[in-house]
Design a protein around this motif. Structure first.
Motif, PDB file in Angstrom:
ATOM      1  N   ALA A 230       0.823  -1.214   0.000  1.00 43.41           N
ATOM      2  CA  ALA A 230       0.000   0.000   0.000  1.00 43.41           C
ATOM      3  C   ALA A 230       0.852   1.257   0.000  1.00 43.41           C
ATOM      4  O   ALA A 230       0.439   2.289  -0.532  1.00 43.41           O
ATOM      5  N   THR A 231       2.045   1.206   0.586  1.00 47.54           N
ATOM      6  CA  THR A 231       2.878   2.404   0.733  1.00 47.54           C
ATOM      7  C   THR A 231       3.932   2.552  -0.352  1.00 47.54           C
ATOM      8  O   THR A 231       4.789   3.432  -0.271  1.00 47.54           O
ATOM      9  N   GLN A 232       3.920   1.658  -1.353  1.00 48.18           N
ATOM     10  CA  GLN A 232       4.844   1.814  -2.475  1.00 48.18           C
ATOM     11  C   GLN A 232       4.362   2.937  -3.387  1.00 48.18           C
ATOM     12  O   GLN A 232       3.225   3.403  -3.300  1.00 48.18           O
ATOM     13  N   HIS A 233       5.249   3.377  -4.280  1.00 44.02           N
ATOM     14  CA  HIS A 233       4.798   4.231  -5.367  1.00 44.02           C
ATOM     15  C   HIS A 233       3.823   3.421  -6.205  1.00 44.02           C
ATOM     16  O   HIS A 233       3.740   2.208  -6.078  1.00 44.02           O
ATOM     17  N   THR A 234       3.079   4.075  -7.053  1.00 47.96           N
ATOM     18  CA  THR A 234       2.001   3.407  -7.781  1.00 47.96           C
ATOM     19  C   THR A 234       2.483   2.109  -8.429  1.00 47.96           C
ATOM     20  O   THR A 234       3.476   2.093  -9.171  1.00 47.96           O
ATOM     21  N   LEU A 235       1.768   1.014  -8.132  1.00 46.67           N
ATOM     22  CA  LEU A 235       2.086  -0.285  -8.710  1.00 46.67           C
ATOM     23  C   LEU A 235       1.172  -0.551  -9.898  1.00 46.67           C
ATOM     24  O   LEU A 235       0.006  -0.173  -9.897  1.00 46.67           O
ATOM     25  N   GLU A 236       1.718  -1.238 -10.888  1.00 50.18           N
ATOM     26  CA  GLU A 236       0.926  -1.611 -12.051  1.00 50.18           C
ATOM     27  C   GLU A 236       0.661  -3.114 -12.021  1.00 50.18           C
ATOM     28  O   GLU A 236       1.371  -3.869 -11.355  1.00 50.18           O
ATOM     29  N   GLY A 237      -0.342  -3.528 -12.756  1.00 54.46           N
ATOM     30  CA  GLY A 237      -0.670  -4.952 -12.804  1.00 54.46           C
ATOM     31  C   GLY A 237       0.508  -5.788 -13.277  1.00 54.46           C
ATOM     32  O   GLY A 237       0.679  -6.938 -12.867  1.00 54.46           O
ATOM     33  N   ALA A 238       1.334  -5.193 -14.131  1.00 50.94           N
ATOM     34  CA  ALA A 238       2.490  -5.934 -14.643  1.00 50.94           C
ATOM     35  C   ALA A 238       3.478  -6.290 -13.549  1.00 50.94           C
ATOM     36  O   ALA A 238       4.267  -7.225 -13.682  1.00 50.94           O
ATOM     37  N   ASP A 239       3.444  -5.543 -12.432  1.00 46.53           N
ATOM     38  CA  ASP A 239       4.388  -5.796 -11.345  1.00 46.53           C
ATOM     39  C   ASP A 239       4.184  -7.156 -10.703  1.00 46.53           C
ATOM     40  O   ASP A 239       5.098  -7.694 -10.072  1.00 46.53           O
ATOM     41  N   ILE A 240       2.971  -7.696 -10.769  1.00 42.32           N
ATOM     42  CA  ILE A 240       2.726  -9.007 -10.159  1.00 42.32           C
ATOM     43  C   ILE A 240       2.335 -10.039 -11.203  1.00 42.32           C
ATOM     44  O   ILE A 240       1.797 -11.089 -10.873  1.00 42.32           O
ATOM     45  N   SER A 241       2.619  -9.722 -12.483  1.00 40.83           N
ATOM     46  CA  SER A 241       2.250 -10.644 -13.558  1.00 40.83           C
ATOM     47  C   SER A 241       3.191 -11.828 -13.665  1.00 40.83           C
ATOM     48  O   SER A 241       2.916 -12.774 -14.398  1.00 40.83           O
ATOM     49  N   ASN A 242       4.314 -11.768 -12.966  1.00 41.15           N
ATOM     50  CA  ASN A 242       5.293 -12.851 -13.045  1.00 41.15           C
ATOM     51  C   ASN A 242       5.173 -13.841 -11.891  1.00 41.15           C
ATOM     52  O   ASN A 242       6.115 -14.582 -11.604  1.00 41.15           O
ATOM     53  N   VAL A 243       4.007 -13.849 -11.234  1.00 40.27           N
ATOM     54  CA  VAL A 243       3.815 -14.754 -10.104  1.00 40.27           C
ATOM     55  C   VAL A 243       3.997 -16.211 -10.529  1.00 40.27           C
ATOM     56  O   VAL A 243       4.600 -17.018  -9.806  1.00 40.27           O
ATOM     57  N   ALA A 244       3.497 -16.570 -11.713  1.00 40.30           N
ATOM     58  CA  ALA A 244       3.628 -17.954 -12.197  1.00 40.30           C
ATOM     59  C   ALA A 244       5.101 -18.339 -12.343  1.00 40.30           C
ATOM     60  O   ALA A 244       5.492 -19.474 -12.035  1.00 40.30           O
ATOM     61  N   LEU A 245       5.918 -17.388 -12.781  1.00 35.13           N
ATOM     62  CA  LEU A 245       7.346 -17.650 -12.928  1.00 35.13           C
ATOM     63  C   LEU A 245       7.993 -17.882 -11.562  1.00 35.13           C
ATOM     64  O   LEU A 245       8.847 -18.764 -11.406  1.00 35.13           O
ATOM     65  N   ILE A 246       7.582 -17.089 -10.574  1.00 39.07           N
ATOM     66  CA  ILE A 246       8.103 -17.272  -9.213  1.00 39.07           C
ATOM     67  C   ILE A 246       7.698 -18.645  -8.669  1.00 39.07           C
ATOM     68  O   ILE A 246       8.519 -19.372  -8.094  1.00 39.07           O
ATOM     69  N   ILE A 247       6.427 -18.995  -8.845  1.00 41.37           N
ATOM     70  CA  ILE A 247       5.928 -20.279  -8.342  1.00 41.37           C
ATOM     71  C   ILE A 247       6.697 -21.434  -8.979  1.00 41.37           C
ATOM     72  O   ILE A 247       7.101 -22.385  -8.294  1.00 41.37           O
ATOM     73  N   ALA A 248       6.916 -21.354 -10.288  1.00 42.99           N
ATOM     74  CA  ALA A 248       7.647 -22.426 -10.974  1.00 42.99           C
ATOM     75  C   ALA A 248       9.075 -22.536 -10.450  1.00 42.99           C
ATOM     76  O   ALA A 248       9.584 -23.645 -10.195  1.00 42.99           O
ATOM     77  N   THR A 249       9.728 -21.392 -10.251  1.00 42.98           N
ATOM     78  CA  THR A 249      11.114 -21.405  -9.765  1.00 42.98           C
ATOM     79  C   THR A 249      11.204 -21.984  -8.365  1.00 42.98           C
ATOM     80  O   THR A 249      12.075 -22.837  -8.081  1.00 42.98           O
ATOM     81  N   ILE A 250      10.313 -21.557  -7.467  1.00 41.59           N
ATOM     82  CA  ILE A 250      10.368 -22.031  -6.089  1.00 41.59           C
ATOM     83  C   ILE A 250       9.978 -23.504  -6.005  1.00 41.59           C
ATOM     84  O   ILE A 250      10.534 -24.258  -5.188  1.00 41.59           O
ATOM     85  N   THR A 251       9.053 -23.937  -6.847  1.00 42.92           N
ATOM     86  CA  THR A 251       8.715 -25.366  -6.881  1.00 42.92           C
ATOM     87  C   THR A 251       9.923 -26.193  -7.281  1.00 42.92           C
ATOM     88  O   THR A 251      10.224 -27.221  -6.655  1.00 42.92           O
ATOM     89  N   LEU A 252      10.630 -25.744  -8.315  1.00 46.07           N
ATOM     90  CA  LEU A 252      11.859 -26.445  -8.717  1.00 46.07           C
ATOM     91  C   LEU A 252      12.898 -26.407  -7.604  1.00 46.07           C
ATOM     92  O   LEU A 252      13.649 -27.378  -7.404  1.00 46.07           O
ATOM     93  N   PHE A 253      12.942 -25.306  -6.879  1.00 46.83           N
ATOM     94  CA  PHE A 253      13.877 -25.187  -5.759  1.00 46.83           C
ATOM     95  C   PHE A 253      13.599 -26.264  -4.712  1.00 46.83           C
ATOM     96  O   PHE A 253      14.520 -26.958  -4.262  1.00 46.83           O
ATOM     97  N   PHE A 254      12.342 -26.435  -4.340  1.00 50.84           N
ATOM     98  CA  PHE A 254      12.003 -27.433  -3.328  1.00 50.84           C
ATOM     99  C   PHE A 254      12.270 -28.856  -3.822  1.00 50.84           C
ATOM    100  O   PHE A 254      12.727 -29.712  -3.062  1.00 50.84           O
ATOM    101  N   ILE A 255      11.965 -29.105  -5.083  1.00 58.18           N
ATOM    102  CA  ILE A 255      12.264 -30.425  -5.644  1.00 58.18           C
ATOM    103  C   ILE A 255      13.769 -30.676  -5.598  1.00 58.18           C
ATOM    104  O   ILE A 255      14.226 -31.775  -5.258  1.00 58.18           O
ATOM    105  N   GLY A 256      14.543 -29.636  -5.914  1.00 55.58           N
ATOM    106  CA  GLY A 256      15.994 -29.765  -5.860  1.00 55.58           C
ATOM    107  C   GLY A 256      16.506 -30.002  -4.454  1.00 55.58           C
ATOM    108  O   GLY A 256      17.394 -30.848  -4.233  1.00 55.58           O
TER     109      GLY A 256
END
Length: 349
Positions: A230-256
């Motif tokens: 809430a206290t950041q400068h204006t956020l755009e929808g694109a800022d959280i559009s890479n959630v799927a990429l984060i999830i995939a990376t962290i899933t691979l991390f746990f498998i590793g």
């Protein structure tokens, strides 16, 4: 064996409703903060100090019942302890950095957030999964003080060597963030617990006080997460559009991590209880303790926080799946037997 009071609740052999709901609560906090940010059009940036106050409360509550005794009990199981420490504090950071480089090298904020999330081993609830998987709970408990000490000592070095290569970090800001949001809350929480036990007694400290602290930990974290966005400068929808990429990376991390810990256990011929304990001691992470550091050291990089907060969303279902996998392997594989397992229980008077 009778487990010490601070861990007995944690290793209760089942997940609480609160634990199961926590990932979804954090997602709700992110969405709420994002919505408030859009409605306020970035006009709440002057209230960032609320985030820092809340973060201190969160880390204080996390550290409130961390025990720093029992190191000697872990060193009676020398081989397993040495393997766990090497895996957690040498192999895991290198693996996390390499995985981030392979997948997120074009997204430095996400890369930094994933590394930061992976650097700190869990200091509590991994005991639940050790218990569920029939692992060596006593040894897992004895590893707690080692893990908390090493992550406090090594975290500044890791941040400088690993994340500093991704996002520039000012050394003084790094030292300040670790001191204020890790060392100081730990010292304050330990002092309060000792003084409260002497003043009001053990029953009160590990009863009403512990229950109150658990409430503070969750809801202070929710407020902090909401306020961070809430206290950041204006956020755009694109800022959280890479959630799927984060999830995939962290899933691979746990498998590793699971593969690394299981391989280490098999290569060095650990028995099943020690291997299962190491799998979860290595796999579970401690995301809350690094949020404060991220908020200060990486101010203006909200995606670093997003990556850290997505971690627990992936972690819970993965740890549940790993529990079922270990129980399956317990009966399908042949495991070494230990003729004389070291007695890790506290000495009886």
């Amino acid at each position: 064996m009778n487990l010490p009071a601070p861990a007995s609740d944690t290793a209760a052999g089942r997940l609480s409703i609160r634990d199961e709901a926590k990932p979804f609560i954090l997602i709700g906090a992110i969405v709420a903060g994002f919505a408030i940010n859009r409605l306020a059009d970035g006009a709440l940036t002057d209230y960032g100090w609320l985030v820092q106050v809340g973060l201190f409360a969160v880390v204080f509550s996390i550290m409130a019942f961390v025990e720093i005794k029992g190191v000697g009990r872990a060193f009676r199981n020398t081989k397993s302890t040495a393997l766990a420490v090497t895996t957690n504090f040498v192999l895991v950071p290198l693996f996390a950095w390499t995985l981030g480089w392979l997948i997120l090298h074009n997204h430095p904020d996400l890369w930094a957030g994933v590394i930061l999330y992976t650097l700190t081993p869990c200091i509590g609830w991994y005991l639940i999964f050790i218990d569920l998987a029939k692992g060596n709970l006593e040894w897992g408990l004895a590893m707690l003080p080692i893990d908390i000490t090493l992550q406090i000592v090594l975290l500044p070095l890791y941040l400088w060597l690993l994340i500093g290569k991704v996002i520039p970090i000012q050394p003084l800001v790094l030292i300040r963030s670790v001191a204020i949001f890790l060392l100081l809350p730990f010292a304050a929480a330990y002092a309060v617990r000792i003084l409260l036990t002497r003043w009001r007694g053990r029953d009160f400290t590990y009863g009403p006080y512990k229950h109150a602290i658990s409430e503070v930990k969750l809801w202070a974290l929710v407020i902090v997460v909401t306020a961070i966005f809430a206290t950041q400068h204006t956020l755009e929808g694109a800022d959280i559009s890479n959630v799927a990429l984060i999830i995939a990376t962290i899933t691979l991390f746990f498998i590793g991590l699971f593969t690394i810990a299981l391989t280490v256990g098999r290569v060095f011929k650990l028995d099943y209880p020690d291997t299962a304990a190491m799998v979860f001691e290595v796999s579970a992470r401690n995301s809350e303790s690094v949020i404060g550091i991220a908020a200060v050291a990486f101010a203006g990089h909200p995606l670093v926080i997003v990556a850290i907060l997505i971690g627990p969303v992936v972690e819970l279902p993965v740890l549940i799946a790993l529990t079922k996998t270990m129980l399956h392997l317990r009966h399908r594989w042949t495991w070494p037997t230990t003729p004389a397992t070291p007695d890790l229980s506290p000495a009886q008077g």
